[in-house]
Write an enzyme that holds these catalytic residues in place. Structure first.
Site, mmCIF file in Angstrom:
data_model
loop_
_atom_site.group_PDB
_atom_site.id
_atom_site.type_symbol
_atom_site.label_atom_id
_atom_site.label_comp_id
_atom_site.label_asym_id
_atom_site.label_seq_id
_atom_site.Cartn_x
_atom_site.Cartn_y
_atom_site.Cartn_z
ATOM 1 N N HIS A 1 -53.762 -24.105 -22.587
ATOM 2 C CA HIS A 1 -54.589 -23.489 -23.613
ATOM 3 C C HIS A 1 -54.220 -23.912 -25.024
ATOM 4 O O HIS A 1 -54.999 -23.713 -25.950
ATOM 5 C CB HIS A 1 -54.558 -21.962 -23.459
ATOM 6 C CG HIS A 1 -55.580 -21.483 -22.481
ATOM 7 N ND1 HIS A 1 -56.211 -20.270 -22.592
ATOM 8 C CD2 HIS A 1 -56.101 -22.066 -21.377
ATOM 9 C CE1 HIS A 1 -57.073 -20.125 -21.588
ATOM 10 N NE2 HIS A 1 -57.016 -21.199 -20.845
ATOM 11 N N SER B 1 -58.661 -28.117 -22.328
ATOM 12 C CA SER B 1 -58.821 -29.012 -21.186
ATOM 13 C C SER B 1 -59.128 -30.430 -21.622
ATOM 14 O O SER B 1 -59.761 -30.660 -22.655
ATOM 15 C CB SER B 1 -59.970 -28.531 -20.299
ATOM 16 O OG SER B 1 -59.698 -27.271 -19.755
ATOM 17 N N LYS C 1 -69.599 -21.584 -12.822
ATOM 18 C CA LYS C 1 -69.393 -22.849 -12.111
ATOM 19 C C LYS C 1 -68.187 -22.735 -11.192
ATOM 20 O O LYS C 1 -68.204 -23.240 -10.069
ATOM 21 C CB LYS C 1 -69.202 -23.975 -13.123
ATOM 22 C CG LYS C 1 -69.336 -25.353 -12.510
ATOM 23 C CD LYS C 1 -69.358 -26.430 -13.584
ATOM 24 C CE LYS C 1 -69.521 -27.796 -12.928
ATOM 25 N NZ LYS C 1 -69.414 -28.889 -13.896
ATOM 26 N N ASP C 2 -67.146 -22.056 -11.668
ATOM 27 C CA ASP C 2 -65.961 -21.848 -10.825
ATOM 28 C C ASP C 2 -66.299 -20.959 -9.635
ATOM 29 O O ASP C 2 -65.815 -21.174 -8.530
ATOM 30 C CB ASP C 2 -64.826 -21.223 -11.644
ATOM 31 C CG ASP C 2 -64.038 -22.259 -12.431
ATOM 32 O OD1 ASP C 2 -63.209 -21.865 -13.270
ATOM 33 O OD2 ASP C 2 -64.265 -23.471 -12.215
ATOM 34 N N GLU D 1 -46.029 -30.811 9.060
ATOM 35 C CA GLU D 1 -47.437 -30.529 8.824
ATOM 36 C C GLU D 1 -48.070 -31.674 8.031
ATOM 37 O O GLU D 1 -47.394 -32.402 7.298
ATOM 38 C CB GLU D 1 -47.590 -29.218 8.055
ATOM 39 C CG GLU D 1 -47.305 -27.986 8.915
ATOM 40 C CD GLU D 1 -48.403 -27.727 9.940
ATOM 41 O OE1 GLU D 1 -48.293 -28.247 11.060
ATOM 42 O OE2 GLU D 1 -49.364 -27.020 9.616
#
Lengths: 185, 427, 258
Positions: B214, B218, B242-243, B286
């Site tokens: 922040h 971004s 959108k998220d 894994e």
């Protein structure tokens, strides 16, 4: 950046607020329902599991119990007292006037067959296990059971007569599945 | 509506005046300015955060039913699967959630690699991310041991034994890790404790990660800074919705695994209780550890360093190299969109990682050895040789002047664009 | 653009849903056998054929339970096969389990109850090895999930006993099986035509019994499969609806930008 109202806000005052609001409402409502439905299984997982519930009923064979003998069985992790009462004890229990009882209950309401008393062996005061099951045990003044923790005294019907316990010994749900077998729970 | 809003404001205002949680949320989540051109590759950060919450939530409820003792662990997990209400659901969510966490995080990392999100001023943001990756790997490793199946036990044995490669103090360190002479009950117990702890450490580092984010905001697909409000839109409602859409798509895929293929990503051998006297024919971690496993086994003796130690160094090195990436990449351009040669090498790196994963799944025999060594070598060459040189010699494409102007070019054009209206109004 | 976004989703779903359709491979490369009628539990809409489960349980109870334990199951769990409480009581009472110690301090045997775990053929691993040529008959509660190839593997194994090919020398007390890893197993062929007389009258040939007992063992490993599939359809259906709403809302909100 602060002065100009953002185009989305500006447009909302005009064109399609109702459609967006309905859609938003639907989205929020569905999300809330979905979220609650997602959380529910986790909360339900804390409820008693299948293995705990498998032990929720216990069958007891009463044939080996003689008249005057007392048997202790375990039900849901707690002791249950089974008392095959001799006639004298039954008459004693039935003769007690209800007004003298701190928790009035007639003997007839506490047994299915007068000869067999089935009660949960946990003192209703603070949860100790009263003595009286073994022939050598102290039975208290009323011939039933005596709780050594704080002195509660129970009679031959498992009712509280004296001492700090507020209620009679609990009668668990049970049923006769045969002449000498019962199923508790 | 107005009076209700005022009343609400009353309580909210009262709280906010004493603990500015609402102002904080509005500033960081509500009106926070984001580049307007973020594409769907930017969904994966919030997705990772959601999965972290799901894993902690499901893990806490599983921990209510699990017993961390070697004689009881396997059976307690079976009890969860059979007797606990919805226990199977919680277990499959937690098991497949781990795989989802890694898929999402790997995509999130590759997004950063392609668009140059690790470059100044976001170096620390990137490094915190690598710390999160390391913590995730430790958490997942320990979590896999808990069911005490054959792979749990033998995977733990192999990986903890690696530390014996450390010269002088190696064996002492290993027996300290084990709490004994082999992987045994003390090991299981402490892994349970740490497995419960580390996710909360991850939460703390994620908070730092977000604070660092922040500060400068971004990155975006063009890799150029925002010049002003015309390049930005508030996080809410644009990126919240959108998220949310991205989360919905993700949950469908997640549910597909949980409900219809819950054991697809797992190893059948872990449904056998651990047997310290019998090694399974193949010890395989894994899937998300396979590339690292391949690197570990690829390295031969180097000079005076035995292969075992060299492999351990290479394996950890493959992650440490990510730490210094901001300084390895010398390109002045952030986004791969404007780096025509880099784009191909990025694709090659992705393929290289997939090849490493494929190699890791097989025994180190025959052609797998050579392929594994080549892929390992290329991985390090990409970061240590290629990136420093490429930045110097590559001729980047001309960058757009700003984000909003780029919206008018072919690259940034969204199909629903009507350039004549919105842009002209604002600028 | 739309297809571009949907492609990874569609690809993942395809892998998940169709992945089961790929024929499984045994270790050693033999292609695994499949039963003539498909497994009822396969695929996202799979369920358990209760009649097959009951037949399979009969095979387990009469043949396999001599050597193989089923430690994670309780007799009460058999209600999932459609048995009533009384039937379960009768099934359980046929087996003896260890209980105690009694007031004399001794362990004793008593008939099993619904709340008991399945009776074990051997009290411990050493006793199992002693009776079985040094090998331990595996517990079968999870065998279908614990083997590569799952139900196809177990089915193949039961049908896979053959004469060893020329040049293969069998170890002492070992049996040749085409699907067992290493091809030599201490377990002799457990099933042959007519080994069991089915209560429902179905013809009990080897393949039928193998399919039924494998179905039962799949249920034993995954008793919640039907609930899982049912819930899965509801959840994914709901999520498609929810995601659709989110998508429309997203397009609407974003139409203001640009």
């Amino acid at each position: 950046m602060a002065e100009t109202a953002h185009p989305s806000v500006a447009k909302a005052q005009g064109g399609e607020p109702s459609r967006r609001d309905f859609l938003t409402l639907t989205a929020v409502a569905l999300s809330a329902v979905g979220g609650a439905a997602a959380v529910w299984p986790f909360l339900d997982s804390m409820n008693p599991a299948k293995d705990t519930l498998a032990l929720a009923t216990t069958e007891v064979d009463l044939a080996p119990v003689q008249v005057g003998q007392r048997l202790t069985v375990v039900w849901r992790g707690k002791p249950v007292f089974v008392d095959r009462r001799p006639q004298k004890e039954i008459e004693e229990a039935q003769a007690v006037p209800l007004t003298s009882l701190p928790d009035p209950q007639s003997d007839g309401d506490r047994v299915k067959k007068p000869e067999w008393l089935v009660v949960v062996g946990v003192c209703t005061h603070l949860g100790c296990i009263p003595v009286g099951q073994k022939p050598t045990d102290e039975r208290g003044l009323y011939g039933g059971w005596f709780c050594p923790c704080h002195g509660s005294q129970y009679d031959t019907s498992g009712r509280i007569r004296q001492g700090p316990a507020p209620r009679n010994l609990e009668v668990p749900p049970y049923a006769f599945t045969g002449a000498t077998t019962i199923k508790i729970g | 509506m107005a009076s209700a809003a005022k009343a609400k404001k009353g309580i909210i205002g009262w709280i906010d005046h004493r603990l500015p949680i609402f102002t904080f949320l509005d500033h960081e989540l509500g009106s926070f300015p984001e580049p307007k051109n973020l594409n769907y590759w930017w969904n994966f950060g919030s997705l990772a955060g959601i999965i972290l919450v799901v894993m902690i939530f499901s893990g806490i409820f599983l921990a209510m039913e699990y017993t961390p003792h070697k004689d009881l662990a396997f059976d307690s997990v079976e009890r969860i699967m059979r007797d606990v209400n919805y226990g199977w659901l919680m277990r499959y969510i937690h098991m497949n959630g781990a795989s989802m966490f890694f898929i999402v995080t790997y995509i999130h990392i590759f997004r950063g690699l392609y668009f140059g999100s690790y470059k100044a001023p976001r170096e620390l943001l990137w490094m915190l991310g690598v710390v999160i990756l390391l913590l995730m790997m430790m958490t997942a490793f320990m979590g896999y041991v808990l069911p005490w199946g054959q792979m749990s036990y033998w995977g733990a044995t192999v990986i903890t034994n690696l530390f014996s490669a450390i010269p002088v103090v190696g064996d002492q360190i290993v027996s300290w890790l084990w709490g004994g002479f082999t992987v045994d009950n003390p090991t299981l117990n402490r892994f349970f404790s740490l497995h419960y702890l580390l996710p909360f450490v991850i939460v703390a580092v994620v908070c730092l990660h977000l604070v660092a984010l922040h500060l400068h905001g971004s990155n975006n697909p063009l890799g150029i800074d925002r010049k002003g409000p015309q390049d930005s839109i508030p996080f809410h409602p644009y990126y919240t919705i959108k998220d949310l859409f991205g989360i919905g798509v993700f949950l469908i895929i997640f549910a597909g695994f949980v409900f219809f293929a819950p054991n697809f990503l797992g190893d059948p051998a872990n449904y056998q209780p651990a047997n310290p006297l019998q090694t399974p024919p193949e010890i395989v971690p894994e899937w998300y550890f396979l590339p690292f496993y391949a690197i570990l086994r690829s390295v031969p003796d180097i000079l005076f360093i035995p292969a075992k130690l060299a492999g351990v160094i290479a394996m950890f090195g493959s992650i440490l190299v990510l730490f210094v990436l901001p300084w390895l990449d010398t390109s002045p351009v952030r986004s791969g969109r404007f780096r025509p040669i880099f784009r191909w090498f990025f694709l090659l790196l992705m393929i290289d990682c997939l090849v490493l994963g494929w190699v890791g799944a097989h025994k180190p025999e025959g052609t797998f050895v050579l392929i594994g060594q080549a892929a390992t070598a290329w991985y390090f060459i990409h970061f240590l040789v290629l990136l420093p040189l490429l930045g110097k010699f590559e001729r980047p494409r001309p960058l757009p002047t700003s984000i909003s102007s780029a919206v008018l070019t072919v690259r940034g054009l969204h199909p629903s664009i009507k350039p004549a209206t919105a842009i002209k109004e604002k600028s | 653009m739309m297809q571009h976004r949907l492609l990874p989703v569609a690809a993942s779903l395809a892998v998940i849903f169709l992945g089961g359709a790929v024929p499984a491979q045994a270790e050693g490369g033999y292609k695994l056998l499949q039963p003539k009628s498909e497994w009822s539990f396969e695929g996202p809409l799979g369920t358990y054929d209760k009649a097959a489960l009951r037949r399979g349980f009969q095979v387990y109870n009469e043949v396999c339970s001599t050597c193989h334990a089923l430690v994670h199951l309780r007799y009460g769990d058999l209600d999932g096969l459609g048995y009533t409480a009384d039937e379960i009581k009768a099934i359980a009472a046929q087996k003896q389990v260890t209980d105690g110690p009694n007031d004399q301090g001794e362990m004793y045997q008593r008939p099993a109850r619904a709340s008991d775990f399945f009776a074990r053929p051997f009290p411990n691993e050493q006793a199992a090895r002693y009776s079985n040529n040094g090998a331990v008959p595996a517990d079968l509660s999870l065998v279908v999930k614990a083997r590569e190839g799952g139900p196809d593997y177990v089915f193949s194994l039961l049908n896979g006993y053959k004469e060893p090919p020329a040049g293969v020398k069998l170890g002492a007390g070992m049996n040749y099986n085409a699907y067992f890893p290493g091809h030599q197993t201490a377990m002799p062929q457990p099933l042959a035509d007519g080994a069991v007389t089915y209560a429902d009258g179905t013809r009990a040939d080897l393949e039928q019994m193998a399919q039924d007992v494998t179905t039962f063992l799949t249920w034993a490993a995954e008793p919640n499969l039907e609930a899982r599939h049912r819930m899965g359809l509801q959840v994914i259906g709901f999520l498609i609806l929810l995601t659709g709403v989110f998508y429309v809302l997203k397009r609407r909100i974003w139409s203001k930008v640009h």
